[in-house]
Design a protein around this motif. Sequence first.
Motif, PDB file in Angstrom:
ATOM      1  N   MET A   1       0.800  -1.381  -0.041  1.00 50.52           N
ATOM      2  CA  MET A   1      -0.105  -0.089   0.137  1.00 50.52           C
ATOM      3  C   MET A   1       0.903   1.252  -0.062  1.00 50.52           C
ATOM      4  O   MET A   1       1.992   1.432   0.802  1.00 50.52           O
ATOM      5  N   SER A   2       0.481   2.288  -0.661  1.00 46.24           N
ATOM      6  CA  SER A   2       1.442   3.402  -0.961  1.00 46.24           C
ATOM      7  C   SER A   2       1.427   4.398   0.118  1.00 46.24           C
ATOM      8  O   SER A   2       2.389   5.228   0.335  1.00 46.24           O
ATOM      9  N   ARG A 217     -13.056  11.801  15.047  1.00 43.75           N
ATOM     10  CA  ARG A 217     -12.796  11.096  13.818  1.00 43.75           C
ATOM     11  C   ARG A 217     -11.505  10.180  14.369  1.00 43.75           C
ATOM     12  O   ARG A 217     -10.940  10.512  15.184  1.00 43.75           O
ATOM     13  N   MET A 218     -11.391   9.350  13.417  1.00 44.30           N
ATOM     14  CA  MET A 218     -10.082   8.303  13.631  1.00 44.30           C
ATOM     15  C   MET A 218      -9.358   8.088  12.493  1.00 44.30           C
ATOM     16  O   MET A 218      -9.906   8.269  11.333  1.00 44.30           O
ATOM     17  N   ALA A 219      -7.986   7.898  12.631  1.00 47.30           N
ATOM     18  CA  ALA A 219      -7.239   7.871  11.512  1.00 47.30           C
ATOM     19  C   ALA A 219      -6.650   6.386  11.712  1.00 47.30           C
ATOM     20  O   ALA A 219      -5.741   6.079  12.687  1.00 47.30           O
ATOM     21  N   VAL A 220      -7.035   5.367  10.867  1.00 46.20           N
ATOM     22  CA  VAL A 220      -6.719   4.148  11.063  1.00 46.20           C
ATOM     23  C   VAL A 220      -5.266   3.868  10.369  1.00 46.20           C
ATOM     24  O   VAL A 220      -5.166   4.157   9.086  1.00 46.20           O
ATOM     25  N   MET A 221      -4.122   3.129  10.848  1.00 42.40           N
ATOM     26  CA  MET A 221      -2.629   3.253  10.442  1.00 42.40           C
ATOM     27  C   MET A 221      -2.408   1.629  10.746  1.00 42.40           C
ATOM     28  O   MET A 221      -2.857   0.768  11.485  1.00 42.40           O
ATOM     29  N   SER A 222      -1.474   1.242   9.545  1.00 36.80           N
ATOM     30  CA  SER A 222      -0.635  -0.095   9.678  1.00 36.80           C
ATOM     31  C   SER A 222       0.482  -0.066   8.951  1.00 36.80           C
ATOM     32  O   SER A 222       0.562   0.578   7.814  1.00 36.80           O
ATOM     33  N   HIS A 227      -4.552   4.375   6.480  1.00 34.30           N
ATOM     34  CA  HIS A 227      -5.630   3.465   5.383  1.00 34.30           C
ATOM     35  C   HIS A 227      -6.759   4.635   5.172  1.00 34.30           C
ATOM     36  O   HIS A 227      -7.270   4.504   4.262  1.00 34.30           O
ATOM     37  N   GLN A 228      -7.122   4.903   6.559  1.00 37.89           N
ATOM     38  CA  GLN A 228      -8.538   5.674   6.265  1.00 37.89           C
ATOM     39  C   GLN A 228      -8.977   6.522   7.529  1.00 37.89           C
ATOM     40  O   GLN A 228      -8.178   6.426   8.696  1.00 37.89           O
ATOM     41  N   PHE A 243      -8.208  -4.423   5.705  1.00 38.64           N
ATOM     42  CA  PHE A 243      -7.566  -4.326   7.175  1.00 38.64           C
ATOM     43  C   PHE A 243      -8.485  -3.478   7.756  1.00 38.64           C
ATOM     44  O   PHE A 243      -8.494  -3.770   9.173  1.00 38.64           O
ATOM     45  N   VAL A 244      -8.701  -2.128   7.608  1.00 43.96           N
ATOM     46  CA  VAL A 244      -9.649  -1.540   8.343  1.00 43.96           C
ATOM     47  C   VAL A 244     -10.978  -2.365   8.969  1.00 43.96           C
ATOM     48  O   VAL A 244     -11.282  -2.195  10.055  1.00 43.96           O
ATOM     49  N   ALA A 245     -11.705  -3.047   7.699  1.00 44.21           N
ATOM     50  CA  ALA A 245     -12.938  -3.741   8.194  1.00 44.21           C
ATOM     51  C   ALA A 245     -12.438  -4.856   9.235  1.00 44.21           C
ATOM     52  O   ALA A 245     -13.339  -4.765  10.154  1.00 44.21           O
TER      53      ALA A 245
END
Length: 379
Positions: A1-2, A217-222, A227-228, A243-245
């Motif tokens: 993922m970029s 708000r949430m910032a989802v990372m891996s 990611h979102q 991944f987020v799901a």
Amino acid sequence: MSGQITDAQDVSKQKNVVELNALTKEFQDLVAVNDVTLSVKDGEILTLLGPSGCGKTTTLRMIAGFETPTKGEIRLTGDDVSETPPYKRDTGMVFQRYALFQHMTVADNIAFGLKMQGTPDSEIDSRVSEMLEMVKLSGLQGRYPAELSGGQQQRVALARSLIIEPSVLLLDEPLANLDKKLREEMRMEFLRLHEELDVTMVYVTHNQEEALMISDRMAVMSDGNLHQVGTPEEIYLNPNDEFVADFIGQATFLSGSVTDAGSIYTIELQMGGVIEVARSSIESPDETEVGSDVNVLFRPEKFHIEKHTGADIGRNQFTGHVEESTYLGDTIEYYVRAGNERIQVNQQSLTQAREIDDGDEVLISFDEDTPLVLPSRGQ
């Protein structure tokens, strides 16, 4: 993922307190944070959420000034602070392990930042008293950290950061060392103080429940990638990718391929059987054509479950056997084996007696607009 997912959502017309522009942090061969662009609005609680090693704490430490970006820019209230030392940034930091001065009293710990700013003693005393009352520690000003509970120590750390009135409060896993009851109490304290003070917060956690509860708000990372970004509802109901799901809440994924596409999509499942899904449930309808491989996401509470009577199976239904079940008070969790798949189904416990037991054959069904269809990773 970029990593080139950006925060383009217009939450409101509030000003940006924090702006991260193409932020990257490398440690030798490791890219800890990869090209992250993100903003935090005035008065907002934004949670950086993800598993250990995803880059969330490194991102927070760059905002605080404890790490210098390899590339990119950090702005606080409009000013570029990418290379500004921590003590010159208008931030407050609450650490996981509190970081209190053990040789100082509660009052002296809270007053520390004001003293460093050269605030007059008379003003310090009154502001410390106000802060002690605000965090519900009145009467404990003369105690030392070792004489306090974990929850009380976290309140002192929070008061010490808030008393300097920072533009943004940074919190690094602040509840990780507390037991379940104290965590729940402190979550409510954070929300109460946020409402009273309207302070902007960036909150790091790996706890999905915590993030869903406190975030605007949430910032989802891996793996260093963003990611979102979205509200808790948006991220839970409409995750961008698998991944987020999978990381937010509980999920079952069923693989399949599209055999018909229109207002209703027909999907042939690898486990056997055909289902029909509303176009509104397709994450990328313009890219999901006949022949596309997809993963169908189901949240466990979206299934209906009942004992199978032997009647014919209808649309969006399949059968299986209950492998195990767990009674959780208001909910019963069922794990059902259907073909080669293990499917989780959560049902509200409306009666004291269970109607379905382990080993029972059951019928699982769902509405055509309840799943979310995501492109397969292999595409």
